[in-house]
Scaffold this motif. Structure first.
Motif, PDB file in Angstrom:
ATOM      1  N   ASN A   1      62.748  11.910  82.715  1.00  0.00           N
ATOM      2  CA  ASN A   1      62.912  10.617  83.375  1.00  0.00           C
ATOM      3  C   ASN A   1      64.079   9.848  82.767  1.00  0.00           C
ATOM      4  O   ASN A   1      64.275   9.843  81.560  1.00  0.00           O
ATOM      5  CB  ASN A   1      61.617   9.801  83.222  1.00  0.00           C
ATOM      6  CG  ASN A   1      61.727   8.434  83.873  1.00  0.00           C
ATOM      7  OD1 ASN A   1      62.359   8.291  84.932  1.00  0.00           O
ATOM      8  ND2 ASN A   1      61.122   7.431  83.269  1.00  0.00           N
ATOM      9  N   GLY A   2      64.849   9.181  83.634  1.00  0.00           N
ATOM     10  CA  GLY A   2      65.997   8.407  83.161  1.00  0.00           C
ATOM     11  C   GLY A   2      65.856   6.916  83.352  1.00  0.00           C
ATOM     12  O   GLY A   2      66.783   6.171  83.043  1.00  0.00           O
ATOM     13  N   HIS A   3      64.704   6.461  83.841  1.00  0.00           N
ATOM     14  CA  HIS A   3      64.606   5.060  84.274  1.00  0.00           C
ATOM     15  C   HIS A   3      63.285   4.409  83.847  1.00  0.00           C
ATOM     16  O   HIS A   3      62.207   4.872  84.247  1.00  0.00           O
ATOM     17  CB  HIS A   3      64.746   5.029  85.802  1.00  0.00           C
ATOM     18  CG  HIS A   3      64.503   3.700  86.395  1.00  0.00           C
ATOM     19  ND1 HIS A   3      65.195   2.565  86.002  1.00  0.00           N
ATOM     20  CD2 HIS A   3      63.637   3.289  87.354  1.00  0.00           C
ATOM     21  CE1 HIS A   3      64.761   1.541  86.693  1.00  0.00           C
ATOM     22  NE2 HIS A   3      63.819   1.943  87.513  1.00  0.00           N
TER      23      HIS A   3
ATOM     24  N   ALA B   1      71.685  -1.076  89.648  1.00  0.00           N
ATOM     25  CA  ALA B   1      72.816  -1.726  88.966  1.00  0.00           C
ATOM     26  C   ALA B   1      72.679  -1.547  87.461  1.00  0.00           C
ATOM     27  O   ALA B   1      71.623  -1.835  86.882  1.00  0.00           O
ATOM     28  CB  ALA B   1      72.827  -3.205  89.310  1.00  0.00           C
ATOM     29  N   HIS B   2      73.738  -1.045  86.838  1.00  0.00           N
ATOM     30  CA  HIS B   2      73.810  -0.930  85.378  1.00  0.00           C
ATOM     31  C   HIS B   2      74.970  -1.784  84.903  1.00  0.00           C
ATOM     32  O   HIS B   2      76.100  -1.307  84.769  1.00  0.00           O
ATOM     33  CB  HIS B   2      73.969   0.530  84.958  1.00  0.00           C
ATOM     34  CG  HIS B   2      72.660   1.236  84.886  1.00  0.00           C
ATOM     35  ND1 HIS B   2      71.974   1.605  86.001  1.00  0.00           N
ATOM     36  CD2 HIS B   2      71.900   1.598  83.820  1.00  0.00           C
ATOM     37  CE1 HIS B   2      70.831   2.170  85.635  1.00  0.00           C
ATOM     38  NE2 HIS B   2      70.766   2.185  84.314  1.00  0.00           N
ATOM     39  N   GLY B   3      74.651  -3.089  84.691  1.00  0.00           N
ATOM     40  CA  GLY B   3      75.706  -4.048  84.453  1.00  0.00           C
ATOM     41  C   GLY B   3      76.659  -4.017  85.637  1.00  0.00           C
ATOM     42  O   GLY B   3      76.311  -3.578  86.741  1.00  0.00           O
TER      43      GLY B   3
ATOM     44  N   ALA C   1      74.297   5.360  89.509  1.00  0.00           N
ATOM     45  CA  ALA C   1      73.478   6.578  89.355  1.00  0.00           C
ATOM     46  C   ALA C   1      73.213   6.926  87.893  1.00  0.00           C
ATOM     47  O   ALA C   1      72.705   8.004  87.594  1.00  0.00           O
ATOM     48  CB  ALA C   1      74.173   7.751  90.045  1.00  0.00           C
ATOM     49  N   THR C   2      73.499   6.004  86.974  1.00  0.00           N
ATOM     50  CA  THR C   2      73.332   6.256  85.529  1.00  0.00           C
ATOM     51  C   THR C   2      71.995   6.926  85.198  1.00  0.00           C
ATOM     52  O   THR C   2      71.950   7.922  84.477  1.00  0.00           O
ATOM     53  CB  THR C   2      73.456   4.919  84.750  1.00  0.00           C
ATOM     54  OG1 THR C   2      74.816   4.480  84.833  1.00  0.00           O
ATOM     55  CG2 THR C   2      73.057   5.067  83.296  1.00  0.00           C
ATOM     56  N   ASP C   3      70.903   6.381  85.745  1.00  0.00           N
ATOM     57  CA  ASP C   3      69.574   6.870  85.367  1.00  0.00           C
ATOM     58  C   ASP C   3      69.244   8.244  85.945  1.00  0.00           C
ATOM     59  O   ASP C   3      68.245   8.857  85.569  1.00  0.00           O
ATOM     60  CB  ASP C   3      68.501   5.857  85.806  1.00  0.00           C
ATOM     61  CG  ASP C   3      68.549   4.605  84.956  1.00  0.00           C
ATOM     62  OD1 ASP C   3      69.280   4.589  83.955  1.00  0.00           O
ATOM     63  OD2 ASP C   3      67.844   3.635  85.312  1.00  0.00           O
ATOM     64  N   THR C   4      70.057   8.711  86.878  1.00  0.00           N
ATOM     65  CA  THR C   4      69.897  10.069  87.410  1.00  0.00           C
ATOM     66  C   THR C   4      70.870  11.019  86.715  1.00  0.00           C
ATOM     67  O   THR C   4      70.500  12.141  86.345  1.00  0.00           O
ATOM     68  CB  THR C   4      70.142  10.078  88.936  1.00  0.00           C
ATOM     69  OG1 THR C   4      69.278   9.116  89.538  1.00  0.00           O
ATOM     70  CG2 THR C   4      69.851  11.451  89.527  1.00  0.00           C
TER      71      THR C   4
ATOM     72  N   ASP D   1      73.776   3.041  74.530  1.00  0.00           N
ATOM     73  CA  ASP D   1      73.320   4.436  74.634  1.00  0.00           C
ATOM     74  C   ASP D   1      73.524   5.010  76.043  1.00  0.00           C
ATOM     75  O   ASP D   1      74.169   6.051  76.224  1.00  0.00           O
ATOM     76  CB  ASP D   1      71.861   4.610  74.152  1.00  0.00           C
ATOM     77  CG  ASP D   1      70.889   3.606  74.746  1.00  0.00           C
ATOM     78  OD1 ASP D   1      71.285   2.811  75.633  1.00  0.00           O
ATOM     79  OD2 ASP D   1      69.712   3.628  74.328  1.00  0.00           O
ATOM     80  N   GLU D   2      73.020   4.307  77.040  1.00  0.00           N
ATOM     81  CA  GLU D   2      73.192   4.786  78.421  1.00  0.00           C
ATOM     82  C   GLU D   2      74.661   4.851  78.809  1.00  0.00           C
ATOM     83  O   GLU D   2      75.120   5.808  79.448  1.00  0.00           O
ATOM     84  CB  GLU D   2      72.517   3.828  79.411  1.00  0.00           C
ATOM     85  CG  GLU D   2      71.030   3.934  79.494  1.00  0.00           C
ATOM     86  CD  GLU D   2      70.515   3.190  80.711  1.00  0.00           C
ATOM     87  OE1 GLU D   2      69.771   3.816  81.480  1.00  0.00           O
ATOM     88  OE2 GLU D   2      70.843   2.006  80.908  1.00  0.00           O
ATOM     89  N   THR D   3      75.395   3.806  78.436  1.00  0.00           N
ATOM     90  CA  THR D   3      76.810   3.745  78.805  1.00  0.00           C
ATOM     91  C   THR D   3      77.577   4.901  78.166  1.00  0.00           C
ATOM     92  O   THR D   3      78.402   5.550  78.821  1.00  0.00           O
ATOM     93  CB  THR D   3      77.403   2.387  78.378  1.00  0.00           C
ATOM     94  OG1 THR D   3      76.660   1.346  79.026  1.00  0.00           O
ATOM     95  CG2 THR D   3      78.865   2.272  78.760  1.00  0.00           C
TER      96      THR D   3
ATOM     97  N   GLY E   1      68.955  -1.022  75.193  1.00  0.00           N
ATOM     98  CA  GLY E   1      69.069  -2.046  76.217  1.00  0.00           C
ATOM     99  C   GLY E   1      69.453  -1.441  77.537  1.00  0.00           C
ATOM    100  O   GLY E   1      70.114  -0.404  77.580  1.00  0.00           O
ATOM    101  N   HIS E   2      69.065  -2.116  78.612  1.00  0.00           N
ATOM    102  CA  HIS E   2      69.451  -1.646  79.933  1.00  0.00           C
ATOM    103  C   HIS E   2      70.968  -1.697  80.062  1.00  0.00           C
ATOM    104  O   HIS E   2      71.574  -2.749  79.840  1.00  0.00           O
ATOM    105  CB  HIS E   2      68.797  -2.511  81.013  1.00  0.00           C
ATOM    106  CG  HIS E   2      69.287  -2.186  82.381  1.00  0.00           C
ATOM    107  ND1 HIS E   2      68.895  -1.040  83.046  1.00  0.00           N
ATOM    108  CD2 HIS E   2      70.177  -2.806  83.186  1.00  0.00           C
ATOM    109  CE1 HIS E   2      69.521  -0.996  84.206  1.00  0.00           C
ATOM    110  NE2 HIS E   2      70.294  -2.056  84.314  1.00  0.00           N
ATOM    111  N   ALA E   3      71.572  -0.570  80.420  1.00  0.00           N
ATOM    112  CA  ALA E   3      73.037  -0.454  80.530  1.00  0.00           C
ATOM    113  C   ALA E   3      73.726  -0.754  79.205  1.00  0.00           C
ATOM    114  O   ALA E   3      74.882  -1.164  79.172  1.00  0.00           O
ATOM    115  CB  ALA E   3      73.587  -1.352  81.642  1.00  0.00           C
TER     116      ALA E   3
HETATM  117 ZN   LIG Z   1      69.343   2.931  83.068  1.00  0.00          ZN
END
Ligand SMILES: [Zn+2]
Length: 237
Positions: free
Chosen positions: A110-112, A30-32, A38-41, A159-161, A154-156
């Motif tokens: 690595n994404g996670h 879960a990303h928010g 699948a964000t981290d992949t 940057d990631e978003t 931060g998680h989700a």
């Molecule tokens: Zn992530």
């Protein structure tokens, strides 16, 4: 090259040129409530694709490992948590298998964050098997460059978003994130089972509403450039 393009015969020929193996590793998490599970992949796969496209004979992009260790966010719908022991064992076997196949020089994208401890141990096992492994944790290792594009780790978070928006904007729904997502005040490690949902309210910290596809494009371009620079640093010849 991308591994899917190669037959066994073509692989045998390519391996003599000692290509650098790119292995993306992510998780399903879960990303928010706003960003792809699948964000981290998606992000390391896209960074790998850009690196490989830039120097097609120097890099060999491998199939990604899409399941990872996601203990902290296992309480949220859509997260699949692989326990650390089998995950370490599996990644070690993949890396050692690549060494046997002739790909001793490996860059793990690595994404996670939850994978970090496990991947360090797996890389040590692969090194014992004769491999040379560089692990790139893009959101940590390139933090200075990221903050120049969009501040607020931060998680989700932003940057990631943003990176997912640049890959496919349809996989992000910014309206589903709180106006002011909570941010952690310090980087400490804290483990306790019952309060997991409360520690990541809504499975997010950071400021995802600051994300844009343009920032994401800048992030992905920068990450691919930095990976190529690191590859020269660690594997000069
Ligand atoms: Zn992530």
């Amino acid at each position: 090259m991308h591994i899917a393009e190669l037959t066994s015969k073509e692989f045998s020929a390519l391996i003599k040129q000692r290509p650098l193996a790119l292995l993306p590793i992510g998780t399903l998490e879960a990303h928010g409530m706003h960003a792809s599970l699948a964000t981290d992949t998606l992000i390391p796969v896209e960074i790998g694709r850009r690196v490989e496209q830039a120097e097609r004979t120097r890099f060999l992009l491998l199939p990604e490992i899409p399941y990872g260790h996601s203990w902290d966010l296992a309480v949220f719908d859509g997260t699949v948590d692989i326990p650390a022991a089998p995950f370490i064992s599996y990644v070690s076997a993949v890396g050692s298998g690549l060494v046997k196949a002739g790909l001793s020089r490996q860059i793990w994208l690595n994404g996670h964050g939850g994978n970090n401890g496990a991947l360090t141990l797996a890389a040590e096992a692969v090194a014992e098997a004769g491999g040379q492994v560089v692990i790139v944790n893009w959101w940590m290792d390139f933090r200075q460059e990221i903050d120049a594009i969009t501040p607020g780790a931060g998680h989700a978070g932003a940057d990631e978003t943003a990176a997912v928006m640049a890959i496919n904007a349809a996989w992000v729904h910014l309206a589903d994130t709180p106006e002011h997502a909570p941010a952690r005040t310090a980087k400490v490690t804290y483990k306790e089972v019952s309060g997991r949902a409360g520690r990541f309210p809504g499975a997010v910290n950071g400021a995802p509403r600051e994300a844009t596809a343009e920032k994401g494009e800048a992030l992905l371009t920068m990450c691919a450039r930095r990976v190529r620079e690191l590859s020269v640093e660690f594997f000069p010849a």
